[in-house]
Design a protein around this motif. Structure first.
Motif, PDB file in Angstrom:
ATOM      1  N   SER A  28       4.965   1.184  -3.873  1.00 48.62           N
ATOM      2  CA  SER A  28       3.156   0.397  -4.313  1.00 48.62           C
ATOM      3  C   SER A  28       2.833  -0.317  -5.454  1.00 48.62           C
ATOM      4  CB  SER A  28       1.689   0.875  -3.935  1.00 48.62           C
ATOM      5  OG  SER A  28       0.842   0.552  -3.865  1.00 48.62           O
ATOM      6  N   PHE A  36       1.140  -1.504   0.122  1.00 51.62           N
ATOM      7  CA  PHE A  36       0.073   0.389  -0.264  1.00 51.62           C
ATOM      8  C   PHE A  36       1.234   1.971  -0.244  1.00 51.62           C
ATOM      9  CE2 PHE A  36      -3.185  -2.917   2.274  1.00 51.62           C
ATOM     10  CZ  PHE A  36      -4.202  -2.635   1.005  1.00 51.62           C
ATOM     11  N   ASP A  37       1.954   1.438  -0.189  1.00 57.06           N
ATOM     12  CA  ASP A  37       3.198   2.327   0.447  1.00 57.06           C
ATOM     13  C   ASP A  37       2.582   2.775  -1.032  1.00 57.06           C
ATOM     14  OD1 ASP A  37       5.960   3.819  -0.785  1.00 57.06           O
ATOM     15  OD2 ASP A  37       5.688   3.346   1.502  1.00 57.06           O
ATOM     16  N   SER A  51      -8.726  -0.041   3.194  1.00 56.10           N
ATOM     17  CA  SER A  51      -6.943  -1.293   2.491  1.00 56.10           C
ATOM     18  C   SER A  51      -7.364  -2.162   4.556  1.00 56.10           C
ATOM     19  CB  SER A  51      -6.144  -0.269   3.051  1.00 56.10           C
ATOM     20  OG  SER A  51      -6.216   1.153   1.761  1.00 56.10           O
ATOM     21  N   TRP A  87      -2.629   5.408   0.149  1.00 52.43           N
ATOM     22  CA  TRP A  87      -3.679   4.258   0.398  1.00 52.43           C
ATOM     23  C   TRP A  87      -3.833   4.174   1.855  1.00 52.43           C
ATOM     24  CZ3 TRP A  87      -6.909   1.244  -2.678  1.00 52.43           C
ATOM     25  CH2 TRP A  87      -6.049   1.103  -4.419  1.00 52.43           C
ATOM     26  N   ASN A 122      -0.169   0.574  -6.661  1.00 50.13           N
ATOM     27  CA  ASN A 122      -0.398   1.540  -8.228  1.00 50.13           C
ATOM     28  C   ASN A 122       0.602   0.948  -9.535  1.00 50.13           C
ATOM     29  OD1 ASN A 122      -1.648   3.208  -6.071  1.00 50.13           O
ATOM     30  ND2 ASN A 122       0.345   3.743  -5.294  1.00 50.13           N
TER      31      ASN A 122
END
Length: 310
Positions: free
Chosen positions: A149, A144-145, A177, A167, A152
């Motif tokens: 990510s 989720f970074d 999330s 996120w 992404n």
């Protein structure tokens, strides 16, 4: 000679009394249950009573505190963050439970069929549940970074997005999330438990219904689901208790942020008690979930008994 005889007689009487004592089911039950009662008292009853005493005082870290009654609970009613945590906890528990039940039941039905590598697939599905929570959650946190990510990168490669998605930085996306990770981790528990329930249903029932012309969905709704319902209710009961008191997953991902948007009962209690040192208020927040959980457990147990009786 007489003294030796007397000692032997006394020893025999003691042994017979001891034998009679353990032959009594009441004393035997107490002897067998005493280690369990001791462990429950040390690790469940004592912390619970200590938490109740803390919640009724104004104790802080290093300060014993004095009895203040229900002042800590009254203060919570005017705490907007606590109100947010209450709403988040109910939404979090309801949404994740529905999705875990639906996906777990779907996987259980698929795994109940005969195909090659069935044992390997069952073992593989258990991986999210077997991996330590903190370890798997750190992996999801990296996914989720916003900068690194993989989600992404995948979405940009497919042309679905043009900019990076933060996120865990957006309040709405952060809660979504957290729910996704909880569902990913909880589905194997539902799938394996419901699969065990499916395997107790006799195939003859489905064969007889198929011969009578019943379609697959009709067979599932009128045969599989009623017989699987008691197992399902027990699984849902344990899942609701664990999800309602969830801490590790949320704390590792967001620690209750951003801007207290993902706080649950457990994370907010930890932040207040450990982060600020207000042990009494943290204990009050923790105990606030107890009546709700107690009510949920009672309702579900009554429903389970009603289903089993039916």
């Amino acid at each position: 000679m007489s003294s030796a005889t007397t000692e032997a007689g006394v020893g025999g009487i003691r042994r017979s009394r001891r034998r009679m004592l353990f032959e009594d089911e009441r004393w035997l039950a107490m002897a067998l249950l005493s280690p369990t009662i001791l462990l429950l008292g040390l690790f469940i009853a004592y912390p619970f009573v200590t938490g109740v005493m803390l919640s009724l005082s104004n104790a802080r870290v290093g300060v014993p505190g004095e009895f203040v009654g229900f002042a800590n609970f009254a203060r919570l009613w005017n705490d907007p963050i606590f109100a947010k945590a209450v709403g988040n906890t109910f939404i979090y528990t309801a949404v994740t439970t529905v999705f875990k039940l639906a996906l777990g039941l779907w996987l259980a039905v698929l795994l109940n069929r005969h195909f090659r590598g069935k044992a390997l697939v069952r073992a593989f599905i258990l991986l999210p549940f077997i991996i330590p929570t903190v370890l798997s959650t750190f992996a999801w946190k990296w996914m989720f970074d916003p900068t690194f990510s993989v989600l992404n990168w995948t979405f940009r490669t497919l042309g679905l997005i043009d900019t990076r998605i933060n996120w865990l930085g957006d309040p709405d996306l952060a809660m979504l999330s957290v729910m996704i990770v909880n569902i990913w981790r909880g589905v194997p528990f539902y799938a394996i438990s419901l699969l065990a329930g499916l395997q107790t249903i006799s195939p003859d029932l489905h064969e007889a219904a198929a011969i009578d012309g019943a379609r697959p969905w009709s067979r599932f709704w009128h045969i599989t689901w009623p017989l699987l319902l008691p197992v399902t209710m027990v699984v849902v009961l344990f899942s609701v208790i664990q999800t309602f008191a969830d801490f590790q997953l949320v704390y590792v991902l967001t620690a209750g942020g951003p801007a207290n948007a993902t706080h649950l009962f457990a994370t907010y209690a930890y932040q207040v008690a450990i982060g600020t040192g207000l042990l009494s208020e943290g204990a009050a927040i923790s105990l606030a979930m107890f009546p709700v959980l107690f009510l949920v457990v009672i309702i579900q147990l009554l429903y389970i008994r009603r289903v089993e009786t039916r």
